[in-house]
Write a protein that holds these residues in place. Sequence first.
Motif, PDB file in Angstrom:
ATOM      1  N   ARG A 112       0.857  -1.195   0.000  1.00  0.00           N
ATOM      2  CA  ARG A 112       0.000   0.000   0.000  1.00  0.00           C
ATOM      3  C   ARG A 112       0.882   1.230   0.000  1.00  0.00           C
ATOM      4  N   GLU A 114       1.343   4.075   1.403  1.00  0.00           N
ATOM      5  CA  GLU A 114       0.952   4.896   2.548  1.00  0.00           C
ATOM      6  C   GLU A 114       2.159   5.696   3.012  1.00  0.00           C
ATOM      7  N   GLY A 119       5.291   0.924  12.230  1.00  0.00           N
ATOM      8  CA  GLY A 119       4.095   0.092  12.147  1.00  0.00           C
ATOM      9  C   GLY A 119       3.282   0.318  10.883  1.00  0.00           C
ATOM     10  N   ARG A 120       3.735   1.223  10.008  1.00  0.00           N
ATOM     11  CA  ARG A 120       3.018   1.414   8.733  1.00  0.00           C
ATOM     12  C   ARG A 120       4.034   1.445   7.605  1.00  0.00           C
ATOM     13  N   TYR A 121       3.907   0.506   6.694  1.00  0.00           N
ATOM     14  CA  TYR A 121       4.895   0.345   5.630  1.00  0.00           C
ATOM     15  C   TYR A 121       4.204   0.258   4.279  1.00  0.00           C
ATOM     16  N   GLN A 126       1.024  -9.901   5.949  1.00  0.00           N
ATOM     17  CA  GLN A 126      -0.210 -10.224   6.673  1.00  0.00           C
ATOM     18  C   GLN A 126      -0.379 -11.734   6.784  1.00  0.00           C
ATOM     19  N   ARG A 254     -13.947   0.483   9.559  1.00  0.00           N
ATOM     20  CA  ARG A 254     -12.985  -0.207   8.693  1.00  0.00           C
ATOM     21  C   ARG A 254     -12.909   0.440   7.310  1.00  0.00           C
ATOM     22  N   ALA A 276      -3.653  -0.929  15.509  1.00  0.00           N
ATOM     23  CA  ALA A 276      -4.485  -2.080  15.116  1.00  0.00           C
ATOM     24  C   ALA A 276      -3.579  -3.234  14.692  1.00  0.00           C
ATOM     25  N   LEU A 277      -3.579  -4.302  15.486  1.00  0.00           N
ATOM     26  CA  LEU A 277      -2.718  -5.449  15.176  1.00  0.00           C
ATOM     27  C   LEU A 277      -3.414  -6.373  14.187  1.00  0.00           C
ATOM     28  N   GLY A 303      -1.437  -7.915  10.895  1.00  0.00           N
ATOM     29  CA  GLY A 303      -0.236  -7.313  10.327  1.00  0.00           C
ATOM     30  C   GLY A 303       0.996  -7.794  11.089  1.00  0.00           C
ATOM     31  N   ARG A 306       3.432  -5.135  12.795  1.00  0.00           N
ATOM     32  CA  ARG A 306       2.877  -4.513  14.003  1.00  0.00           C
ATOM     33  C   ARG A 306       2.842  -5.492  15.157  1.00  0.00           C
TER      34      ARG A 306
HETATM   35  P1  AMP Z   1      -6.609  -4.191   6.827  1.00  0.00           P
HETATM   36  O1  AMP Z   1      -6.216  -5.087   5.680  1.00  0.00           O
HETATM   37  O2  AMP Z   1      -6.557  -2.744   6.485  1.00  0.00           O
HETATM   38  O3  AMP Z   1      -7.882  -4.630   7.468  1.00  0.00           O
HETATM   39  O4  AMP Z   1      -5.485  -4.365   7.928  1.00  0.00           O
HETATM   40  C1  AMP Z   1      -5.311  -5.544   8.692  1.00  0.00           C
HETATM   41  C2  AMP Z   1      -4.021  -5.414   9.474  1.00  0.00           C
HETATM   42  O5  AMP Z   1      -2.918  -5.296   8.586  1.00  0.00           O
HETATM   43  C3  AMP Z   1      -3.942  -4.149  10.337  1.00  0.00           C
HETATM   44  O6  AMP Z   1      -4.545  -4.344  11.571  1.00  0.00           O
HETATM   45  C4  AMP Z   1      -2.442  -3.961  10.457  1.00  0.00           C
HETATM   46  O7  AMP Z   1      -1.922  -4.758  11.489  1.00  0.00           O
HETATM   47  C5  AMP Z   1      -1.922  -4.465   9.132  1.00  0.00           C
HETATM   48  N1  AMP Z   1      -1.645  -3.333   8.207  1.00  0.00           N
HETATM   49  C6  AMP Z   1      -2.502  -2.677   7.405  1.00  0.00           C
HETATM   50  N2  AMP Z   1      -1.867  -1.725   6.690  1.00  0.00           N
HETATM   51  C7  AMP Z   1      -0.561  -1.787   7.055  1.00  0.00           C
HETATM   52  C8  AMP Z   1       0.617  -1.084   6.664  1.00  0.00           C
HETATM   53  N3  AMP Z   1       0.598  -0.132   5.739  1.00  0.00           N
HETATM   54  N4  AMP Z   1       1.811  -1.415   7.253  1.00  0.00           N
HETATM   55  C9  AMP Z   1       1.853  -2.409   8.178  1.00  0.00           C
HETATM   56  N5  AMP Z   1       0.785  -3.114   8.569  1.00  0.00           N
HETATM   57  C10 AMP Z   1      -0.422  -2.819   8.025  1.00  0.00           C
END
Ligand code: AMP
Length: 414
Positions: A112, A114, A119-121, A126, A254, A276-277, A303, A306
Amino acid sequence: MTYKAPRGTHDVFGNNALGMSLLEQKARGIFQKHGFEELRTPIFEDAALFMRSIGQTTDIVEKEMYIFEDRKGRKLALRPEGTASLVRAFIEHRMDVLTPAGKFFYVGEMFRYERPQAGRYRQFHQIGAEFFDNSSPAADAEIIVLAQDLLFAIGIDKINVHINSLGCQNCRPLFREALVKDFGFVENLCEDCVRRLEKNPLRLLDCKVDSYKFTAVPQMSDYLCDDCKDNFSLVQSLLKSAGCAYTVDGKLVRGLDYYTRIVFEIRSDAVGSQDALAAGGRYDNLVEELGGKHTPAVGFALGCERVLLAAEKTGFFNSLKKPEKIFVAIADQELFNEAFSFATKTVRKGLKSNKDISVFGPVNNKSLTNQLKFADKIKASKAIVFAKTEFENGKVLVKDMKEKTQIEISINEL
Ligand code: AMP
């Protein structure tokens, strides 16, 4: 010219690599116990798959997808999440018709675009699961308990489970309407919220910028139809009976459009703003929307980065057991072949007996002193030295690298 990993990506090594494999290993064990099978999908897919499933007005589709054209001009995207791909595979292999009651898990990289921070990459890992063809609240509760068990398995027990119901096709439109009416009166909405108000008002509820302004907004719980209300309270009573503590969080929406009814997020106070883990929810219409037979489903994704950040805070890495390192050295070059054959046999023996050892060496054309220096460098606990006189008597020298002592041992006894 030197090269660096692209912004938002990272190399996984050392404790993180160990932690990541252990997390995967524990997850595989837990999934197996719950009857989930692995399904691996490609890292890239038709970009339209994600646009259709995640939703045109979500952050992921609007600004975060890595989209590219291949040589034939096909529009492809690096997968930003796992559910859409699993649903695509589920339909493509006709499982929706032939074996709909599927329980699948996946492990892998997601992408993604972002703004990177702890914790955000932009590339992250996953572990996720999808439970198809089960509309029972027991499936929702099982998925939440399962996600929680994965965290417990690596020592993360201080977690907060947030749950909400987003209602169904019957009651959600009424809530949406109420939101638009109410948010219309909120002054100075941020740029994103102005856009969301028109296209996807539910997403306003989790806006990080404006959320403090939304104290008295309508709650989905007040708009749930009787079926959705019953479903929500059943899921809650199942969670209670499974001993899972949770908080009902009316603002949890969400960032993906396909969710219906139950959504959840598991958060940890240990990891800063990206707390959010794991997260997930029910998506009863997605299989049909992507061209399959109507198949209710529920899933989640965790994730890994995280989770490992949170695990680090709990001291989990200190408890990781590392294999004992053994270095095979030669005092006399002519014993190189024998030492190599011994090292290979030791590795194979270790494999058979499941012994936790790593074997290094031998190397030729290096003095014994240099070999032992190397053994120290890699923190070997023992060096097994092949020396001519001892070898002729069927023995080797075993040096304890920490105590700096050595004994002679018969090769057959090792
Ligand atoms: P999501 O797919 O958005 O429902 O995210 C599920 C989980 O994936 C989140 O709770 C995070 O732990 C992890 N996650 C989502 N986006 C990222 C990101 N950009 N970097 C690291 N972990 C992420």
